[in-house]
Enzyme design. Structure first.
Site, short mmCIF file in Angstrom:
data_model
loop_
_atom_site.label_atom_id
_atom_site.label_comp_id
_atom_site.label_asym_id
_atom_site.label_seq_id
_atom_site.Cartn_x
_atom_site.Cartn_y
_atom_site.Cartn_z
N HIS A 99 0.77 9.41 -8.92
CA HIS A 99 1.48 8.36 -9.66
C HIS A 99 1.05 8.23 -11.13
O HIS A 99 0.86 7.13 -11.64
CB HIS A 99 1.31 7.02 -8.96
CG HIS A 99 2.04 6.91 -7.65
ND1 HIS A 99 3.15 7.66 -7.33
CD2 HIS A 99 1.81 6.11 -6.55
CE1 HIS A 99 3.57 7.34 -6.12
NE2 HIS A 99 2.78 6.42 -5.62
N GLU A 111 11.19 5.21 -2.79
CA GLU A 111 10.95 5.63 -4.17
C GLU A 111 11.84 6.84 -4.46
O GLU A 111 11.56 7.93 -4.00
CB GLU A 111 9.48 6.00 -4.35
CG GLU A 111 8.51 4.90 -3.95
CD GLU A 111 7.14 5.45 -3.53
OE1 GLU A 111 6.49 6.12 -4.34
OE2 GLU A 111 6.72 5.22 -2.38
N HIS A 167 8.33 1.41 -7.65
CA HIS A 167 7.48 1.27 -6.46
C HIS A 167 7.49 -0.13 -5.84
O HIS A 167 6.43 -0.63 -5.43
CB HIS A 167 6.06 1.70 -6.82
CG HIS A 167 5.26 2.28 -5.69
ND1 HIS A 167 4.93 1.56 -4.56
CD2 HIS A 167 4.74 3.51 -5.51
CE1 HIS A 167 4.22 2.33 -3.76
NE2 HIS A 167 4.09 3.52 -4.30
C1 GLA Z 1 2.97 6.28 -2.56
C2 GLA Z 1 2.13 7.31 -1.92
C3 GLA Z 1 1.28 6.68 -0.88
C4 GLA Z 1 0.45 5.57 -1.46
C5 GLA Z 1 1.34 4.59 -2.13
C6 GLA Z 1 0.55 3.53 -2.85
O1 GLA Z 1 4.06 5.94 -1.87
O2 GLA Z 1 2.88 8.38 -1.38
O3 GLA Z 1 0.46 7.63 -0.28
O4 GLA Z 1 -0.45 6.09 -2.39
O5 GLA Z 1 2.18 5.21 -3.05
O6 GLA Z 1 -0.45 2.95 -2.06
#
Ligand code: GLA
Length: 382
Positions: free
Chosen positions: A136, A347, A210
């Site tokens: 991210h 997402e 997110h």
């Molecule tokens: C995303 C990732 C997850 C986790 C979340 C945040 O969706 O794929 O593994 O890191 O973000 O907690």
């Protein structure tokens, strides 16, 4: 006699007051508007929250820190507004958090294996913040920076344009990236997110959003009985570190088959290698589509509230994540706890680790090109 007069006067005053409140709220409901309020300081910069409200009274509150959707109030089957996204009451909590509640994600949504990739034969090394991998956007991704806001009520609903200039080398990425994200709250109760970006050196970009949704209302238990449909015949299996193996596997006959409505919790604890690696669902689904037209990616329905959410996107994939790392020790808005799986994320994105996966659609952006993506979260009742 005196008592009667006093009580008459009181009821007249009360009556006027009620009328006044109705008048104010009816104007509030007949006009869309944006209000701004301070939310603290981050990196020495003032952070504001903008409340976007459409004519139906639906409201999205978005702050400049992380371009974060702090609350999203939409009606249930009885017309009662409820906040359907997880989050915190204070900026300090958002700054400390590693959950990415409601945030804009960049420069790269999801993981890049070992934080390394090459463009035109040149290798780049990114910050690693998820075991050996980059997640991210790194340690200080777009969720942890203050964006510049330009609010407006013109067009198809109140909207907030957010801009951010990411410097060359930020978190290890090449090129200065100029990013523009516009959130619009339409009169059809859609939260529309339009992203664009340009660069001055070849780089990779994969922006996403997110929010953790709970259609029964944030803090109202888990999301395991929500009925989910994902318009995807294939998903991307991963290794134990959640890096795609490169295979795009059919969902048929697996716990990943959401081509017809299924409760999110129906198979989540099955003895399945992929579910074990993700601690539940934490996988990219390949949306059934040709090209990059805006198309339906997923539908989620909560029977208790009657709320229905549809997700449309121009992106080829969607990461379905079931809040597997949430835990009851998280104190969210209004002091409510967010236990494991009390929110889900959809997402919309390009596939994780695309910079190292030659068969996945490319995420390379070059000078002179424009990165563009649109995702719509549409709310209604059934
Ligand atoms: C995303 C990732 C997850 C986790 C979340 C945040 O969706 O794929 O593994 O890191 O973000 O907690």
């Amino acid at each position: 006699m005196k008592g009667i007069v006093v009580s008459r006067v009181r009821s007249v005053i009360l009556g006027c007051f009620v009328l006044l409140v109705l008048a104010i709220s009816s104007t509030a409901q007949s006009k869309s508007k944006i209000t701004k309020a301070p939310f603290g300081t981050a990196d020495g910069k003032l952070v504001d929250v903008y409340a976007l409200r459409n004519r139906k009274g639906v409201e999205a509150r978005i702050m400049t820190y992380g371009g974060t959707v702090v609350s999203l109030s939409v009606p249930d089957k009885n017309g009662k507004l409820g906040d359907v996204v997880l989050g915190y009451d204070s900026l300090a909590d958002y700054q400390k958090s590693t959950f990415y509640f409601g945030a804009l994600i960049g420069r790269y949504g999801n993981r890049i294996a070992k934080g390394k990739f090459s463009i035109d034969g040149k290798e780049y090394t990114l910050a690693t913040n998820n075991g050996a991998n980059h997640l991210h956007g790194g340690v200080n991704g777009f969720d942890k920076v203050v964006w510049t806001a330009h609010p407006s009520v013109e067009g198809d609903g109140p909207h907030l344009e957010l801009t951010y200039r990411s410097r060359d080398g930020e978190e290890g990425y090449p090129g200065t990236l100029s990013v523009n994200v516009t959130y619009t709250l339409t009169e059809n109760n859609e939260l529309k997110i339009v992203y664009s970006a340009t660069t001055d050196k070849p780089t990779v970009v994969n922006l996403t959003h997110h929010s953790y949704f709970n259609l029964a209302g944030a803090g109202n238990g888990d999301i395991l009985r929500h009925q989910l449909t994902i318009n995807a015949d294939r998903f991307a299996p991963t290794d134990s570190g959640s890096i795609p193996t490169g295979e795009l596997r059919t969902v048929k006959g697996t716990p990943f088959d959401f081509t017809k409505p299924v409760a999110i919790g129906a198979w989540i604890d099955q003895d399945d290698e992929q579910l074990k690696y993700g601690n539940g669902y934490d996988h990219n689904f390949v949306i059934n589509k040709d090209g990059n037209a805006l198309s339906l990616a997923a539908t989620v329905y909560d029977a208790t509230s009657g709320r229905l959410m549809e997700v449309f996107t121009t992106e080829p994939g969607v990461q379905f994540y079931t809040g597997n790392f949430l835990s009851g020790s998280i104190v969210g808005k209004k002091g409510q706890n967010y236990p494991r799986r009390s929110g889900f994320c959809l997402e919309a994105q390009h596939f994780p680790d695309s910079p190292n996966q030659p068969k996945f659609p490319s995420t390379v952006l070059r000078p002179g090109q424009k990165y563009e993506q649109t995702t719509v979260y549409k709310f209604s009742i059934r």
